[in-house]
Design an enzyme around this catalytic site. Structure first.
Site, PDB file in Angstrom:
ATOM      1  N   TRP A 159      -1.731  -2.217   1.133  1.00  0.00           N
ATOM      2  CA  TRP A 159      -2.782  -2.628   2.066  1.00  0.00           C
ATOM      3  C   TRP A 159      -2.427  -2.310   3.512  1.00  0.00           C
ATOM      4  CZ3 TRP A 159      -0.107  -5.670   5.302  1.00  0.00           C
ATOM      5  CH2 TRP A 159       1.005  -6.349   4.783  1.00  0.00           C
ATOM      6  N   GLU A 258       7.012   6.016  -2.734  1.00  0.00           N
ATOM      7  CA  GLU A 258       7.328   5.668  -1.338  1.00  0.00           C
ATOM      8  C   GLU A 258       7.455   4.156  -1.319  1.00  0.00           C
ATOM      9  OE1 GLU A 258       7.371   7.726   1.535  1.00  0.00           O
ATOM     10  OE2 GLU A 258       7.415   9.368   0.116  1.00  0.00           O
ATOM     11  N   CYS A 292       6.154  -0.040   6.804  1.00  0.00           N
ATOM     12  CA  CYS A 292       7.339   0.257   5.981  1.00  0.00           C
ATOM     13  C   CYS A 292       8.432   0.905   6.817  1.00  0.00           C
ATOM     14  CB  CYS A 292       6.944   1.169   4.830  1.00  0.00           C
ATOM     15  SG  CYS A 292       6.092   2.630   5.401  1.00  0.00           S
TER      16      CYS A 292
HETATM   17  P1  NAD Z   1       3.080  -4.146  -3.375  1.00  0.00           P
HETATM   18  O1  NAD Z   1       4.145  -3.386  -4.075  1.00  0.00           O
HETATM   19  O2  NAD Z   1       2.992  -5.595  -3.599  1.00  0.00           O
HETATM   20  O3  NAD Z   1       1.658  -3.547  -3.761  1.00  0.00           O
HETATM   21  C1  NAD Z   1       1.396  -2.149  -3.713  1.00  0.00           C
HETATM   22  C2  NAD Z   1       0.275  -1.843  -4.694  1.00  0.00           C
HETATM   23  O4  NAD Z   1       0.714  -2.149  -6.011  1.00  0.00           O
HETATM   24  C3  NAD Z   1      -0.976  -2.677  -4.437  1.00  0.00           C
HETATM   25  O5  NAD Z   1      -2.102  -1.886  -4.680  1.00  0.00           O
HETATM   26  C4  NAD Z   1      -0.871  -3.787  -5.469  1.00  0.00           C
HETATM   27  O6  NAD Z   1      -2.158  -4.226  -5.882  1.00  0.00           O
HETATM   28  C5  NAD Z   1      -0.171  -3.068  -6.617  1.00  0.00           C
HETATM   29  N1  NAD Z   1       0.603  -3.955  -7.476  1.00  0.00           N
HETATM   30  C6  NAD Z   1       1.068  -5.203  -7.204  1.00  0.00           C
HETATM   31  N2  NAD Z   1       1.730  -5.704  -8.273  1.00  0.00           N
HETATM   32  C7  NAD Z   1       1.691  -4.755  -9.226  1.00  0.00           C
HETATM   33  C8  NAD Z   1       2.200  -4.682 -10.553  1.00  0.00           C
HETATM   34  N3  NAD Z   1       2.894  -5.676 -11.112  1.00  0.00           N
HETATM   35  N4  NAD Z   1       1.988  -3.549 -11.255  1.00  0.00           N
HETATM   36  C9  NAD Z   1       1.307  -2.528 -10.717  1.00  0.00           C
HETATM   37  N5  NAD Z   1       0.794  -2.538  -9.472  1.00  0.00           N
HETATM   38  C10 NAD Z   1       0.984  -3.636  -8.727  1.00  0.00           C
HETATM   39  O7  NAD Z   1       3.228  -3.778  -1.833  1.00  0.00           O
HETATM   40  P2  NAD Z   1       2.321  -4.278  -0.627  1.00  0.00           P
HETATM   41  O8  NAD Z   1       2.612  -5.708  -0.379  1.00  0.00           O
HETATM   42  O9  NAD Z   1       0.911  -3.868  -0.831  1.00  0.00           O
HETATM   43  O10 NAD Z   1       2.921  -3.368   0.562  1.00  0.00           O
HETATM   44  C11 NAD Z   1       4.091  -3.692   1.203  1.00  0.00           C
HETATM   45  C12 NAD Z   1       5.272  -2.907   0.662  1.00  0.00           C
HETATM   46  O11 NAD Z   1       4.971  -1.536   0.614  1.00  0.00           O
HETATM   47  C13 NAD Z   1       6.487  -3.029   1.569  1.00  0.00           C
HETATM   48  O12 NAD Z   1       7.654  -3.149   0.785  1.00  0.00           O
HETATM   49  C14 NAD Z   1       6.501  -1.704   2.315  1.00  0.00           C
HETATM   50  O13 NAD Z   1       7.756  -1.303   2.810  1.00  0.00           O
HETATM   51  C15 NAD Z   1       5.998  -0.785   1.265  1.00  0.00           C
HETATM   52  N6  NAD Z   1       5.437   0.407   1.895  1.00  0.00           N
HETATM   53  C16 NAD Z   1       6.125   1.570   1.818  1.00  0.00           C
HETATM   54  C17 NAD Z   1       5.638   2.707   2.450  1.00  0.00           C
HETATM   55  C18 NAD Z   1       6.374   4.010   2.395  1.00  0.00           C
HETATM   56  O14 NAD Z   1       5.846   5.010   2.851  1.00  0.00           O
HETATM   57  N7  NAD Z   1       7.563   4.045   1.854  1.00  0.00           N
HETATM   58  C19 NAD Z   1       4.433   2.637   3.151  1.00  0.00           C
HETATM   59  C20 NAD Z   1       3.752   1.425   3.212  1.00  0.00           C
HETATM   60  C21 NAD Z   1       4.253   0.311   2.560  1.00  0.00           C
END
Ligand code: NAD
Length: 486
Positions: A159, A258, A292
């Site tokens: 998000w 990522e 991130c």
């Molecule tokens: P998240 O991992 O909780 O969610 C990411 C996506 O996965 C969302 O669409 C969510 O609905 C889905 N998801 C959640 N639980 C799941 C499951 N059990 N199985 C499959 N899909 C699932 O992450 P977030 O809170 O949305 O974002 C924050 C994290 O993302 C932070 O750790 C941040 O560092 C990372 N991030 C990394 C980058 C990068 O480029 N490396 C960029 C942005 C965010």
């Protein structure tokens, strides 16, 4: 027609978008999408579960051969036109993005334009030559490589930068000739639909991109089990990424991941302190601290510690916090939801009880569940979450250091390795840090390294593969080897 803004403005339910039409628009369960600044529900998503994922993968599979057969010039033309439409619509899309995420309007509009840049860059990259002619050892043979699209790609995103993260997956996937099933985070799924509307308006055939929402685990597992899905591109937390990688392993689905970050931000005593402090404020507070690649641990060389902490205290006392769509343009908006506020507050409380103190005074914090005090803490124990975890909020710990070796070792003492920043005027130190900091993205004397033409990605548990640039396109192609006997 994928009229997202119109749908949302009229308060309707937003269904999945599969094979060029709204899927099961007349019912099913719904999820609210909230504006974190006001708590107001701005739209509802209707969704199915694994069935939606399978229908979307079927649609992407049905569209795959025709899209792969289009010339790279044609595919690039669609991407370029979509980029122009995104730019034209950037103000409206940016306001929608600000409403669902709480990010500042200027940042949201900037993210929309940045997303357009990915389409533009990959529109050109699609037309670059691929494959190579090898030098044969046997005069009776000719040997070469050709590239083909990987096939159907599952593109699953978080998000925090919902638009630009989908853009940097979908643009190279489409440029390479792949078709896509996209699932945006249920917390911020609206503006990203505008990305797909721009593609549709630019002439993308039905089924080439399909959008689902709903129960994350069930849908991602169904996608990864679908026989047509050949690749997962995921951005999100390391915990979810490793889970998805394990599921992908069942069918040997290619993964580009990522994941989480833990960026060190190092200020050496020889740095331009004006630039370093200004850069730190950007690297920490952009996107309300939820980036991130955001600065997560601040290391300051001891001779300039007092000067830097005084400046940080003064700067954070002046910050304004509020609703990005309210009458004043604040420096910092709300966090995405109350869960995030609780998680960051727990990290701050633990640091304070370990002996840390805030630098400067608290800015005025408006009422509302998703706002919290932004700022820096000095004196936290190095065993607290402030020093050991990804904070993912508008707070960071400041830690003094004495030598280059010491700071390299402390900066690298993390299982994450996404981004890192350092401020110095010493050329030799610049190279040492570039070669020894264990991260995939480095900002030296500037805090905003992201551009469409550079490869972005992490080392260690921060991910696999690269996004953006030539490397970002290569993730979406298969290399085939052809040996010809003459
Ligand atoms: P998240 O991992 O909780 O969610 C990411 C996506 O996965 C969302 O669409 C969510 O609905 C889905 N998801 C959640 N639980 C799941 C499951 N059990 N199985 C499959 N899909 C699932 O992450 P977030 O809170 O949305 O974002 C924050 C994290 O993302 C932070 O750790 C941040 O560092 C990372 N991030 C990394 C980058 C990068 O480029 N490396 C960029 C942005 C965010």
């Amino acid at each position: 027609m994928l009229e997202t803004v119109a749908l949302i403005e009229s308060g309707q339910v937003v269904p999945p978008w599969i094979a060029g039409r709204w899927h099961h628009p007349d019912g099913g369960p719904t999820l609210p999408v909230r504006n974190p600044a006001t708590g107001e529900t701005i739209a509802r998503l209707s969704y199915g579960g694994a069935d939606d994922a399978a229908a979307a993968a079927d649609a992407a599979d049905a569209a795959a051969a025709a899209w792969a057969d289009r010339s790279a010039r044609h595919r690039g033309g669609v991407l370029r036109k979509a980029a122009d439409l995104l730019d034209e619509r950037a103000d409206a899309i940016g306001r929608l993005l600000a409403a669902e995420t709480g990010k500042r309007v200027a940042e949201a509009i900037g993210e929309t334009r940045f997303s357009a840049e990915y389409f533009r860059w990959f529109a050109d990259a699609a037309r670059q030559p691929h494959g190579e002619v090898l030098t044969p050892e046997d005069p009776g043979r000719r040997q070469l490589t050709i590239t083909t699209p990987v096939g159907v790609v599952a593109s699953l995103t978080p998000w925090n930068f919902p638009l630009s993260i989908q853009a940097r997956k979908v643009a190279p996937a489409l440029a390479a000739g792949c078709t896509v099933v996209a699932r945006a985070s249920e917390k911020a799924p609206l503006a990203v639909l505008e990305l797909f509307r721009a593609l549709e308006d630019a002439g993308l055939p039905p089924g080439v991109v399909n959008v689902i929402h709903g129960p994350a685990g069930e849908q991602s597992d169904a996608l990864l089990a679908h026989p047509a899905v050949r690749m997962l591109t995921f951005t999100g937390s390391t915990s979810v990424g490793t889970r998805l990688m394990a599921v992908a392993a069942n069918r040997v689905v290619r993964c580009a991941l990522e994941l989480g970050g833990d960026a060190p931000f190092i200020i050496f005593a020889d740095a331009d302190l004006d630039a370093a402090v200004e850069g730190l404020l950007v690297a920490k507070f952009r996107n309300n601290g939820q980036s991130c690649i955001g600065a997560n641990r601040v290391f300051v060389e001891r001779p300039v510690l007092d000067e830097v902490t005084a400046r940080l205290g003064a700067a954070t006392s002046r910050l304004t916090v509020g609703d990005p769509l309210g009458p004043h343009d604040p420096d910092i908006g709300p966090l995405i939801d109350t869960d995030r506020v609780k998680a960051v507050t727990a990290i701050v409380d633990e640091a304070l009880s370990s002996g840390a103190r805030w630098l400067g005074d608290a800015p005025e914090i408006p009422p509302g569940d998703c706002y919290m005090r932004p700022g820096f803490l000095l004196g936290a124990s190095e065993t607290t979450g402030l020093a050991t975890t990804e904070v993912f909020g508008p707070v960071a710990g400041v830690f003094p250091f004495d030598t280059d070796e010491e700071v390299i070792s402390r900066a690298n003492d993390s299982e994450m390795g996404l981004a890192g920043y350092f401020y110095t005027r010493d050329l030799k130190r610049l190279w040492t840090m570039a070669e020894r900091l264990e991260v995939g993205i480095l900002g030296c004397n500037h805090p905003l390294p992201s551009v469409a033409f550079a490869p972005m990605g992490g080392v260690k548990q921060s991910g696999l593969g690269r996004e953006g640039a030539r490397q970002g396109l290569e993730e979406f192609v298969e290399t085939r080897y052809l040996s010809i006997g003459l």
